[in-house]
Design a protein around this motif. Structure first.
Motif, PDB file in Angstrom:
ATOM      1  N   GLY A  12     -69.178   0.691  14.153  1.00 43.43           N
ATOM      2  CA  GLY A  12     -68.903   1.527  14.783  1.00 43.43           C
ATOM      3  C   GLY A  12     -70.460   2.095  14.354  1.00 43.43           C
ATOM      4  N   TYR A  13     -71.831   1.740  13.829  1.00 42.66           N
ATOM      5  CA  TYR A  13     -72.762   1.942  14.022  1.00 42.66           C
ATOM      6  C   TYR A  13     -73.854   1.438  14.354  1.00 42.66           C
ATOM      7  N   ALA A  14     -74.801   2.189  15.295  1.00 39.28           N
ATOM      8  CA  ALA A  14     -76.191   1.804  16.503  1.00 39.28           C
ATOM      9  C   ALA A  14     -76.979   1.490  14.853  1.00 39.28           C
ATOM     10  N   VAL A  15     -77.814   0.051  15.030  1.00 37.88           N
ATOM     11  CA  VAL A  15     -78.219  -0.392  14.055  1.00 37.88           C
ATOM     12  C   VAL A  15     -79.712  -1.202  14.764  1.00 37.88           C
ATOM     13  N   PHE A  16     -80.682  -0.741  13.794  1.00 39.07           N
ATOM     14  CA  PHE A  16     -81.978  -1.893  14.865  1.00 39.07           C
ATOM     15  C   PHE A  16     -82.174  -2.615  13.975  1.00 39.07           C
ATOM     16  N   CYS A  17     -82.090  -3.966  13.764  1.00 41.27           N
ATOM     17  CA  CYS A  17     -83.452  -5.036  13.139  1.00 41.27           C
ATOM     18  C   CYS A  17     -83.718  -5.278  13.719  1.00 41.27           C
ATOM     19  N   ASP A  18     -85.148  -5.346  13.479  1.00 39.73           N
ATOM     20  CA  ASP A  18     -86.711  -5.609  14.364  1.00 39.73           C
ATOM     21  C   ASP A  18     -86.718  -7.124  14.579  1.00 39.73           C
ATOM     22  N   TRP A  19     -86.313  -8.039  13.557  1.00 37.54           N
ATOM     23  CA  TRP A  19     -86.328  -9.296  14.355  1.00 37.54           C
ATOM     24  C   TRP A  19     -84.338  -9.967  14.979  1.00 37.54           C
ATOM     25  N   ILE A  30     -99.707  -6.958  10.453  1.00 30.30           N
ATOM     26  CA  ILE A  30    -100.232  -5.477  10.320  1.00 30.30           C
ATOM     27  C   ILE A  30    -101.399  -4.864  11.417  1.00 30.30           C
ATOM     28  N   THR A  31    -100.816  -4.270  12.320  1.00 31.94           N
ATOM     29  CA  THR A  31    -101.887  -3.841  13.642  1.00 31.94           C
ATOM     30  C   THR A  31    -101.279  -2.031  13.875  1.00 31.94           C
ATOM     31  N   PRO A  32    -102.746  -1.342  13.876  1.00 28.40           N
ATOM     32  CA  PRO A  32    -101.710  -0.481  14.582  1.00 28.40           C
ATOM     33  C   PRO A  32    -100.673  -0.250  15.753  1.00 28.40           C
ATOM     34  N   ALA A  33    -100.906  -1.020  16.639  1.00 27.24           N
ATOM     35  CA  ALA A  33     -99.685  -1.105  17.254  1.00 27.24           C
ATOM     36  C   ALA A  33     -98.277  -1.385  17.522  1.00 27.24           C
ATOM     37  N   ALA A  35     -97.333  -0.943  13.853  1.00 26.47           N
ATOM     38  CA  ALA A  35     -97.523   0.256  12.773  1.00 26.47           C
ATOM     39  C   ALA A  35     -96.883   1.008  14.104  1.00 26.47           C
ATOM     40  N   ALA A  36     -97.193   1.521  15.485  1.00 31.64           N
ATOM     41  CA  ALA A  36     -96.670   2.806  16.228  1.00 31.64           C
ATOM     42  C   ALA A  36     -95.093   2.202  16.447  1.00 31.64           C
ATOM     43  N   PHE A  37     -95.069   0.728  16.878  1.00 22.77           N
ATOM     44  CA  PHE A  37     -93.838   0.511  17.134  1.00 22.77           C
ATOM     45  C   PHE A  37     -92.671   0.518  16.646  1.00 22.77           C
ATOM     46  N   VAL A  38     -92.946   0.773  14.925  1.00 25.21           N
ATOM     47  CA  VAL A  38     -91.932   0.941  14.235  1.00 25.21           C
ATOM     48  C   VAL A  38     -91.714   2.367  14.045  1.00 25.21           C
ATOM     49  N   ARG A  39     -92.580   2.973  14.184  1.00 22.90           N
ATOM     50  CA  ARG A  39     -92.862   4.644  13.614  1.00 22.90           C
ATOM     51  C   ARG A  39     -91.962   4.997  14.911  1.00 22.90           C
ATOM     52  N   ALA A  40     -92.490   4.563  16.226  1.00 19.64           N
ATOM     53  CA  ALA A  40     -91.522   5.204  17.472  1.00 19.64           C
ATOM     54  C   ALA A  40     -90.167   4.755  17.181  1.00 19.64           C
ATOM     55  N   THR A  41     -89.636   3.642  16.295  1.00 21.21           N
ATOM     56  CA  THR A  41     -87.832   3.478  16.480  1.00 21.21           C
ATOM     57  C   THR A  41     -87.329   3.802  15.196  1.00 21.21           C
ATOM     58  N   MET A  42     -88.123   4.102  14.128  1.00 19.26           N
ATOM     59  CA  MET A  42     -88.114   5.081  13.062  1.00 19.26           C
ATOM     60  C   MET A  42     -87.538   6.310  13.362  1.00 19.26           C
ATOM     61  N   TRP A  64     -94.452   0.826   3.204  1.00 18.51           N
ATOM     62  CA  TRP A  64     -94.598   2.281   3.905  1.00 18.51           C
ATOM     63  C   TRP A  64     -93.619   2.956   5.487  1.00 18.51           C
ATOM     64  N   GLU A  65     -92.637   1.796   5.300  1.00 17.00           N
ATOM     65  CA  GLU A  65     -91.188   2.134   6.253  1.00 17.00           C
ATOM     66  C   GLU A  65     -90.763   2.944   5.108  1.00 17.00           C
TER      67      GLU A  65
END
Length: 154
Positions: A12-19, A30-33, A35-42, A64-65
């Motif tokens: 029942g956990y909401a899980v995010f796995c990028d791939w 590794i790009t600023p865009a 990194a922004a996506f990862v930061r927003a998701t986290m 970094w994460e």
């Protein structure tokens, strides 16, 4: 990875796995865009489970994460993924700062504090030895981080 993803979502956990959930994100670069996506998701997540696999140290993002989430949310644990031949989690460098997640005999997730050794090398085990995963997530004061004991940080 898929087995852990399936296990967590089946509980029942909401899980995010990028791939799995955002393969178009292109996290191989590794790009600023990115990194922004990862930061927003986290930033909308309350817990980071770092899957420590044999290849985890090859990740361009892992440190970094982990650092971002630790500073922003502090609810971090290591979920070791062991090969068939491994019986015990071996730990790794700074990951020893964080508790780890394992399954108990009944298939429930539990959080176990990291093993700490005192200056003499004696292992220090503090009670409680574990807590339920949901209890750990719900208690903002319980990060299960090792305490500084005599001789450290001097």
């Amino acid at each position: 990875m898929l087995g852990v993803y399936d296990l967590l979502t089946s509980k029942g956990y909401a899980v995010f796995c990028d791939w799995i959930d955002a393969p178009e994100a292109g996290r191989s670069q590794i790009t600023p865009a990115n990194a922004a996506f990862v930061r927003a998701t986290m930033s909308v997540s309350d817990t980071l489970l770092l899957l420590d696999t044999q290849g985890a140290d090859q990740s361009l993002w892992m440190c970094w994460e982990l650092g971002w989430f630790d500073g922003a949310r502090a609810r971090v644990a290591v979920l070791p993924v062991l090969s068939e031949s491994e019986r015990y989690y071996r730990g790794r460098e700074f990951l020893g700062l964080y508790p780890y997640v394992e399954l108990d005999a009944d298939g429930r997730l539990k959080v176990v504090p990291p093993v700490v050794a005192g200056p003499s090398g004696i292992r220090i085990i503090e009670a409680p030895n574990s807590t339920g995963f949901d209890s750990w997530r719900d208690d903002p004061s319980d990060t299960m981080r090792p305490r500084v004991v005599g001789g450290y940080g001097r």
